[in-house]
Structure formats: C-alpha cells, structure tokens
Design an enzyme around this catalytic site. Structure first.
Site, PDB file in Angstrom:
ATOM      1  N   PRO A 450       0.842  -1.196   0.000  1.00 19.71           N
ATOM      2  CA  PRO A 450       0.000   0.000   0.000  1.00 19.71           C
ATOM      3  C   PRO A 450       0.881   1.251   0.000  1.00 19.71           C
ATOM      4  O   PRO A 450       2.096   1.167   0.200  1.00 19.71           O
ATOM      5  CB  PRO A 450      -0.787  -0.122   1.296  1.00 19.71           C
ATOM      6  CG  PRO A 450       0.124  -0.877   2.203  1.00 19.71           C
ATOM      7  CD  PRO A 450       0.864  -1.842   1.318  1.00 19.71           C
ATOM      8  N   GLU A 451       0.277   2.393  -0.184  1.00 18.55           N
ATOM      9  CA  GLU A 451       1.043   3.644  -0.168  1.00 18.55           C
ATOM     10  C   GLU A 451       1.643   3.894   1.217  1.00 18.55           C
ATOM     11  O   GLU A 451       2.777   4.366   1.334  1.00 18.55           O
ATOM     12  CB  GLU A 451       0.145   4.806  -0.584  1.00 18.55           C
ATOM     13  CG  GLU A 451       0.821   6.158  -0.618  1.00 18.55           C
ATOM     14  CD  GLU A 451       1.843   6.301  -1.726  1.00 18.55           C
ATOM     15  OE1 GLU A 451       2.444   7.382  -1.838  1.00 18.55           O
ATOM     16  OE2 GLU A 451       2.050   5.340  -2.493  1.00 18.55           O
ATOM     17  N   THR A 452       0.900   3.572   2.253  1.00 21.50           N
ATOM     18  CA  THR A 452       1.358   3.805   3.628  1.00 21.50           C
ATOM     19  C   THR A 452       0.966   2.624   4.500  1.00 21.50           C
ATOM     20  O   THR A 452      -0.122   2.069   4.348  1.00 21.50           O
ATOM     21  CB  THR A 452       0.744   5.088   4.202  1.00 21.50           C
ATOM     22  OG1 THR A 452       1.103   6.205   3.377  1.00 21.50           O
ATOM     23  CG2 THR A 452       1.222   5.351   5.623  1.00 21.50           C
ATOM     24  N   HIS A 493      -3.999   2.203  -1.820  1.00 16.36           N
ATOM     25  CA  HIS A 493      -3.619   2.316  -3.225  1.00 16.36           C
ATOM     26  C   HIS A 493      -2.143   1.975  -3.425  1.00 16.36           C
ATOM     27  O   HIS A 493      -1.313   2.143  -2.525  1.00 16.36           O
ATOM     28  CB  HIS A 493      -3.914   3.723  -3.759  1.00 16.36           C
ATOM     29  CG  HIS A 493      -3.388   4.838  -2.896  1.00 16.36           C
ATOM     30  ND1 HIS A 493      -3.876   5.108  -1.636  1.00 16.36           N
ATOM     31  CD2 HIS A 493      -2.415   5.754  -3.108  1.00 16.36           C
ATOM     32  CE1 HIS A 493      -3.245   6.137  -1.109  1.00 16.36           C
ATOM     33  NE2 HIS A 493      -2.339   6.538  -1.979  1.00 16.36           N
ATOM     34  N   ARG A 497       5.314   2.248  -7.360  1.00 16.36           N
ATOM     35  CA  ARG A 497       6.526   2.951  -6.932  1.00 16.36           C
ATOM     36  C   ARG A 497       7.773   2.066  -7.006  1.00 16.36           C
ATOM     37  O   ARG A 497       7.703   0.843  -6.863  1.00 16.36           O
ATOM     38  CB  ARG A 497       6.349   3.472  -5.509  1.00 16.36           C
ATOM     39  CG  ARG A 497       5.334   4.609  -5.404  1.00 16.36           C
ATOM     40  CD  ARG A 497       5.513   5.375  -4.112  1.00 16.36           C
ATOM     41  NE  ARG A 497       4.494   6.391  -3.938  1.00 16.36           N
ATOM     42  CZ  ARG A 497       4.539   7.604  -4.485  1.00 16.36           C
ATOM     43  NH1 ARG A 497       5.552   7.926  -5.273  1.00 16.36           N
ATOM     44  NH2 ARG A 497       3.584   8.480  -4.253  1.00 16.36           N
TER      45      ARG A 497
END
Length: 631
Positions: A450-452, A493, A497
């Site tokens: 996840p993003e975080t 999300h 990356r």
C-alpha cells in the site's frame, strides 16, 4: 549580445574555453532574450529534423518476438497463476526473467506511444493521455523512460523518443513548471541519455547520435537549454530555489516556502552538467543551497519539510517522510559524495549525522515480530513517534547499504581498513528495514504494498537498536507478524513505486544474497498478475445483434495500471500508468535480474528518479567551496 545565443559550430561542452554563459539580470532584457531563444530553437529543430529525415533510421526493425507480444504475455501471466495453484517451482533463469521485464516495458511503451504520446499521465484502460498538473512538464514519461529503453537495447523506442525530443521538447513556451520535477526527470533524463549513448554506444545503437552525426549532441544541448532556464528559480534572497519556475522567461515564481527535498535534490544533475560543460555556475548555485541547508543549524541531522527561499530558514519542526519526498534530500547526501569520487567529505559527514539521528529519533520495533520500523515525528523531535512507513521510505535500506560499502561487494568492503563495527551495524539496519518493506508487500491481498503502512509498536520502543537478523525470510505458515501491521482504508492504493525495488537492487549486488532477487521476482509477478490491463476479445453477434459468444481473437495485455485498492481481490485499478513505472520501477527490476557487472554500482550513481550518472573526479573550479559551521 549574450554568447549563449551565438551561432556556433561546436556544442557547448566542446567549444571551451570560449563559451561563457551569463544570465541576464532579473527583469532586464527578458523580451529580447525570449525571442532569441525561440528563433534559435526553431532553427535548431529545423536543421535536426532535416538531418533525421535523411539518416535512414526512421523505421527501425522492432526488437521483440514475432507475433503479438501482448497475447504472449497474457498466456505467460496465466501460467504464473497456474504455478501458484499447483505450487510449482522452477530453478531461476535470471536472463529469461529480465527478458520478461523487457516484455512488460515494451507493451507499456507501445500502448503509451499509441494513445498518450507526449503527455505525462496516461490512462491505459481509457486509452487517453493528459498533463497531470498545472506545473507538470510535457515529456516526463518519454524522457524519463528513454534511458530504460537504452539499457534494454530497444533502438526503436529510443528513436521514437529522440524524434519527439528533437521536434517537440521546447522550454521557451512553458510558463510554470515544477523546478525539481523538471530538474530530476527532464534534465536528469537528458543527461543520463547522453551518458549512456556516449559511454555505452552498444546499447540501443542508432546512427543519429554517432560521433560526427548531426544529432550527436541533441541530449546535452537540450539539457543545457533547460538548465539555463531553471537557473532563474535560484534568483532568491537566500539562493534556495523557488518550487516553480517560468521557463519562458527563466524566472522563478515567488513562494514563501520550498520543500527541503525539492531544494536539496537537484545537485547531482547540475554537478554532472557542470562537469560536462565546464560551466561552474551550474555547480555554484546548487552547492550554495547545500551550504544554506547546513547553516540553518538544526538540533540534529534531520530536517523538517519546508525551508524559506527568502530567509534560508526552516519554517516548522516536524520530521516527516511522507508528502515531502524527504528521501530525495537524504539520498542526495551520500550520492553527492560518491558522484565526485569521495572528494567531497562534507556530504559523507552530513549523511553520517543524519543516519545517526535516524537511529536516535525514528527507529522503533513492532510488538510481536520485532519488525524494524522507521517512523515520523509529525510535531517535533521531542514529541511522540508516529509508527508509519510510506512506500517512499523503502529507498533507505539500499541507500544505507550503498553508503556503508560505497557499492562494492560486502565481502570486499569488510576487508577494507575503513570497515568498522558501525558499518556492520549499518548493514544490519539496512537488511532489517528491507525485511519490513517486504512485509508491507506480503501484508496485502495482491502482495503489492500500500502507499502507507502503520505498525503496532510498544509505547516505550523507540531506540536505535537492531532487531533479529534479516537473513531469514518470512515463514509461509507463520502469519502472526501480520498482527503488527495496520493498513488504513485511505492508504490501500499502489502507485507502481520503485523504492523497494531500488533497495533490493543495492542489497543484492552488495550482499550477493539471492533472497533479494527472489523477493524482487515475487514483486514483479504480482505487478503482472494484478496491474495488467487485459483486452478481452470482442463479442460475437448474430445478424440481429444477439450476443452468441466471443470472437476467435485471444485476450491480450495492452498495458499496466496503478491500483486504487491493492488489498482486495480482484484489485481495483486507478486507470493510470504512473510516470515512475517505465522510468524507474521497470528499470530497477531489469537491473536486479541482470548480471552485477551490468552498469555496476562502483561506477554509477542513480539520481532521485533512477537516472544513472557516472562517478567522476573533481577538477578546476568544480569543488565544494564551503565548510560547515560548527555544530
């Protein structure tokens, strides 16, 4: 008249010592300067376009297998799912695996070139492109991915990119762009393309950039044009650049604050350009920024998010890794030191100070599994730790290992008289943080991070001590460590990356441990299985329009999209191929699965967005030129 705009037979970096660029003072002669730029740009583009048209390389043969690669890639994706169901394992063929990364790049590039060419944001499902923001710079997707295409030996992709750069990449009509994005992505991409095309001419060879060819200096001349316009952003009372610049007038757009990572992550690009051209102004402006950053006298080596271009002072006290791209500043420290062949020890000192205080203030461990967590201090260093890790933080494991060994194999580094117990501890920290980043991937349904990610830690667990050894991967049967992980609904999300893959590349090449390659392969196949955009065969209808099934055409993969939700199956796509996908993530996967000698770490540094530059020696006026104030 400024010599910068004189007609000349030699490019900037070949006509020394006669080329001495000087910028017009702010507000003086801007109208005439803009006109001259436009005229010179039009003449150059016209000449280069004519040269390209007669080069005989307009329609090179594609370098991929016969047939539809999207169909073949789709069948391969299904075989991955079958292997998962049957738990089949095969001996790793890393050459075949790097070719799979190349296949994914080709499909991604083809779909973008067909439907979104020139835009910096592409929707692979909707098949449209657009500019992602007011201050985004056209061509970020193309210039960013150019050196990836070179490394993958894709001459046709390189030729398409060169043609666009030659005919469409102009800076005199752009009224507002992000200073840091333009510098790291566009300037960095052009400089990297120049480096690879001149130092490694066997990669994606094309006639246009051969010595003596009309387009030999396309990349370096475009880079110099852009850098000259970006210099206007540094015209501030402190020398700290404004976050945005008007390229049409070469003037910075005033702002009360700049992100520290934006101000202090442009150094690699400008220093390399100064080394190529001999123009020390490029060097001086970015070196001065580093002096201002250092002189601001923080309590420790960790910097808050914002710095004032007017005062050269920090505007608040929070220490965050999220939303501020703080990673760019910290990695820039050690990479500046390595870029100039360890001749600027001040940057190694600043890095060591920062790493010491990361240990002191930001390291914690999760309650059950003792995962090493790099948290934030969202109020101040003296206030509570927030145990969260953005994906961007996953650059740090590789950067710590790179700093400890300078890129050489660990076994060799340990034989050096410079090797210390502290460096051994740095390597342990790097491996532990990498394990935590890997846990961030394993914690979701798609096995994509996840993003975080938040972690449950003990309230009193805030020390720089290192947890258990990272040499052992997670046991498949033991999932109790997941109790330490807390993924919030707003953070599910995945934006394709690159940071975790970059760290895997460094750790594999430094330690030689195949485990890091295996983790990377699992990440890559998860991307293929869960982010592929599959085009289904069209429906077959009767003469009356009744649906009777599907046509005989097979399904095919036509692109890859970031995910709005990576923690559910099937995942929810965002319909966006992020600018980092081809430029960074796939590049690092390709290098991870390549031989260690391919673009070796000992000779190369990567900028904040994965553009490789060479290491070089200082000479002449190109030197640090400042010393740190007593701490």
């Amino acid at each position: 008249m400024n010599k910068l705009y004189h007609s000349r037979d030699l490019p900037l970096y070949k006509d020394k010592p006669y080329f001495q660029p000087r910028r017009t003072p702010r507000g003086a002669g801007r109208t005439w300067r803009t006109v001259l730029i436009a005229v010179a740009g039009f003449i150059t583009i016209t000449i280069l376009y004519a040269s390209w048209g007669s080069s005989g390389s307009q329609s090179p043969i594609r370098e991929w297998p016969d047939g539809d690669l999207g169909e073949e890639l789709y069948r391969w994706m299904l075989s991955l799912e079958d292997n998962d169901k049957g738990k089949q394992t095969q001996a790793a063929d890393w050459e075949e695996r790097r070719q799979r990364v190349r296949d994914v790049f080709i499909v991604s590039w083809d779909n973008y070139e067909k439907y979104g060419w020139g835009y910096d944001e592409f929707k692979p499902i909707e098949k449209t492109g657009r500019q992602s923001a007011e201050d985004s710079m056209p061509g970020g997707m193309i210039v960013g991915a150019l050196d990836t295409a070179m490394l993958m030996n894709l001459s046709s992709c390189v030729q398409s990119a060169r043609r666009w750069i030659q005919n469409s990449l102009r800076f005199d009509q752009l009224h507002r762009v992000s200073t840091s994005e333009a510098a790291t992505r566009i300037l960095g991409g052009l400089l990297s393309a120049h480096y690879l095309s001149t130092t490694h001419p066997d990669l994606a060879p094309i006639r246009d950039d051969d010595p003596g060819a009309p387009g030999e200096d396309l990349y370096i001349e475009k880079a110099t044009d852009l850098a000259n316009q970006l210099l206007g952003a540094f015209d501030t009372p402190s020398g700290v650049p404004y976050p945005s610049v008007n390229l049409a007038t070469a003037e910075g757009i005033p702002s009360a604050e700049s992100l520290i990572a934006e101000a202090a992550s442009l150094q690699l690009e400008f220093k390399y350009l100064a080394r190529l051209t001999g123009e020390h102004e490029y060097w001086e402006v970015v070196e001065h920024v580093m002096k201002v950053v250092s002189d601001a006298q923080q309590q420790d080596g960790l910097l808050p998010m914002y710095i004032s271009p007017a005062m050269g002072a920090y505007r608040e006290k929070s220490i965050r890794w999220s939303k501020s791209w703080a990673n760019s500043y910290y990695e820039s420290l050690i990479k500046q030191y390595l870029q100039t062949s360890e001749q600027e020890p001040v940057y190694n000192d600043m890095w060591q100070e920062a790493l010491r205080d990361i240990r002191k203030h930001l390291i914690a461990h999760s309650r059950k599994a003792r995962l090493t967590v790099l948290g934030e201090r969202p109020i101040a260093l003296t206030e509570a730790l927030l145990p969260k890790m953005d994906h961007r933080v996953c650059f740090l494991p590789g950067t710590i290992a790179l700093a400890a060994t300078k890129g050489v194999p660990l076994a060799e580094a340990r034989k050096s008289p410079e090797w210390t117990t502290e460096k051994e501890e740095d390597m342990a920290l790097a491996q532990e943080l990498m394990k935590t980043c890997w846990a961030m991937y394993l914690a979701t349904e798609t096995k994509l991070a996840p993003e975080t990610t938040y972690f449950h830690v003990d309230d009193n667990e805030q020390s720089g001590e290192i947890g258990p050894t990272a040499s052992q991967p997670f046991e498949e049967a033991d999932t109790s460590w997941k109790d330490d992980v807390d993924i919030h609904p707003e953070d599910v999300h995945n934006l394709q990356r690159p940071e975790a893959v970059e760290s895997l590349l460094y750790l594999y090449r430094i330690t030689g441990d195949e485990m890091y390659r295996d983790w990377g392969w699992q990440m890559f196949t998860a991307f293929v299985k869960h982010t592929a955009v599959v085009e289904q065969p069209p429906l077959k209808r009767t003469a009356r329009g009744k649906v009777v099934g599907f046509s005989e055409m097979p399904s095919r993969i036509v692109g890859f999209s970031s995910l709005a939700n990576a923690n559910t199956l099937p995942p929810v796509p965002r319909d966006s191929m992020e600018v980092c996908w081809m430029a960074e993530t796939l590049k690092y996967f390709y290098l991870l699965f390549s031989d260690r000698e391919f673009l070796p770490l000992e000779e190369t540094v990567f900028n904040a967005v994965a553009h490789p530059f060479p290491r070089f020696e200082l000479k002449g006026d190109l030197k640090t030129g400042w010393e740190r104030e007593p701490r």
